[in-house]
Design a protein around this motif. Structure first.
Motif, PDB file in Angstrom:
ATOM      1  N   MET A   1      43.757  45.825  43.655  1.00 33.24           N
ATOM      2  CA  MET A   1      42.498  46.380  43.236  1.00 33.24           C
ATOM      3  C   MET A   1      42.129  45.682  41.928  1.00 33.24           C
ATOM      4  O   MET A   1      42.959  45.567  41.027  1.00 33.24           O
ATOM      5  N   VAL A   2      40.895  45.238  41.832  1.00 34.34           N
ATOM      6  CA  VAL A   2      40.421  44.555  40.638  1.00 34.34           C
ATOM      7  C   VAL A   2      39.234  45.332  40.080  1.00 34.34           C
ATOM      8  O   VAL A   2      38.264  45.584  40.791  1.00 34.34           O
ATOM      9  N   LEU A   3      39.314  45.738  38.815  1.00 33.32           N
ATOM     10  CA  LEU A   3      38.249  46.451  38.133  1.00 33.32           C
ATOM     11  C   LEU A   3      37.770  45.584  36.982  1.00 33.32           C
ATOM     12  O   LEU A   3      38.581  45.114  36.186  1.00 33.32           O
ATOM     13  N   THR A   4      36.457  45.370  36.872  1.00 38.98           N
ATOM     14  CA  THR A   4      35.912  44.497  35.839  1.00 38.98           C
ATOM     15  C   THR A   4      34.856  45.246  35.034  1.00 38.98           C
ATOM     16  O   THR A   4      33.980  45.899  35.604  1.00 38.98           O
ATOM     17  N   ASP A   5      34.938  45.149  33.692  1.00 38.31           N
ATOM     18  CA  ASP A   5      33.922  45.719  32.818  1.00 38.31           C
ATOM     19  C   ASP A   5      33.838  44.880  31.552  1.00 38.31           C
ATOM     20  O   ASP A   5      34.378  43.776  31.506  1.00 38.31           O
ATOM     21  N   GLU A   6      33.155  45.420  30.524  1.00 38.06           N
ATOM     22  CA  GLU A   6      32.960  44.623  29.305  1.00 38.06           C
ATOM     23  C   GLU A   6      34.253  44.327  28.545  1.00 38.06           C
ATOM     24  O   GLU A   6      34.291  43.417  27.732  1.00 38.06           O
ATOM     25  N   VAL A   9      39.173  42.440  32.783  1.00 40.01           N
ATOM     26  CA  VAL A   9      39.567  42.687  34.163  1.00 40.01           C
ATOM     27  C   VAL A   9      40.873  43.469  34.184  1.00 40.01           C
ATOM     28  O   VAL A   9      41.784  43.205  33.401  1.00 40.01           O
ATOM     29  N   ILE A  10      40.954  44.461  35.091  1.00 40.81           N
ATOM     30  CA  ILE A  10      42.187  45.206  35.328  1.00 40.81           C
ATOM     31  C   ILE A  10      42.622  44.885  36.758  1.00 40.81           C
ATOM     32  O   ILE A  10      41.852  45.051  37.696  1.00 40.81           O
ATOM     33  N   ASN A  11      43.847  44.421  36.928  1.00 40.51           N
ATOM     34  CA  ASN A  11      44.419  44.187  38.253  1.00 40.51           C
ATOM     35  C   ASN A  11      45.477  45.251  38.507  1.00 40.51           C
ATOM     36  O   ASN A  11      46.385  45.427  37.708  1.00 40.51           O
ATOM     37  N   CYS A  34      43.846  56.172  47.787  1.00 40.37           N
ATOM     38  CA  CYS A  34      44.606  55.073  47.189  1.00 40.37           C
ATOM     39  C   CYS A  34      45.355  55.616  45.976  1.00 40.37           C
ATOM     40  O   CYS A  34      44.740  56.177  45.075  1.00 40.37           O
ATOM     41  N   LYS A  35      46.663  55.473  45.958  1.00 38.94           N
ATOM     42  CA  LYS A  35      47.470  55.936  44.823  1.00 38.94           C
ATOM     43  C   LYS A  35      47.966  54.730  44.037  1.00 38.94           C
ATOM     44  O   LYS A  35      48.436  53.747  44.610  1.00 38.94           O
ATOM     45  N   VAL A  36      47.842  54.849  42.711  1.00 38.12           N
ATOM     46  CA  VAL A  36      48.271  53.787  41.805  1.00 38.12           C
ATOM     47  C   VAL A  36      49.144  54.429  40.743  1.00 38.12           C
ATOM     48  O   VAL A  36      48.792  55.472  40.190  1.00 38.12           O
TER      49      VAL A  36
END
Length: 71
Positions: A1-6, A9-11, A34-36
């Motif tokens: 899962m890839v999260l992008t903001d200012e 990036v979080i992988n 989805c569990k992380v």
């Protein structure tokens, strides 16, 4: 899962994923769980900043949930 903001990036790699199907023929996607697992405090804080910004940008609200009683 890839999260992008200012902030960047979080992988994340999910520890488990469940797909739920429904509909008359049972082939329509009804939901995804989805569990992380996040072990480090600084990673958790970064993730929460992302989620709070996402919620605000999409008209959602953040709130604490009660612990699950599922076994």
């Amino acid at each position: 899962m890839v999260l992008t903001d200012e902030e960047g990036v979080i992988n994340m790699t999910p520890s488990s994923i469940k797909f739920r199907f429904g509909g008359p023929e049972g082939d329509e996607l009804a939901g995804v769980e989805c569990k992380v697992e996040i072990d480090q405090d600084d990673h958790w804080e970064r993730f929460m900043r992302f989620m709070n910004r996402y919620a605000q940008a999409n008209g959602m609200a953040y709130g604490e949930s009660k612990p699950s009683t599922e076994g």
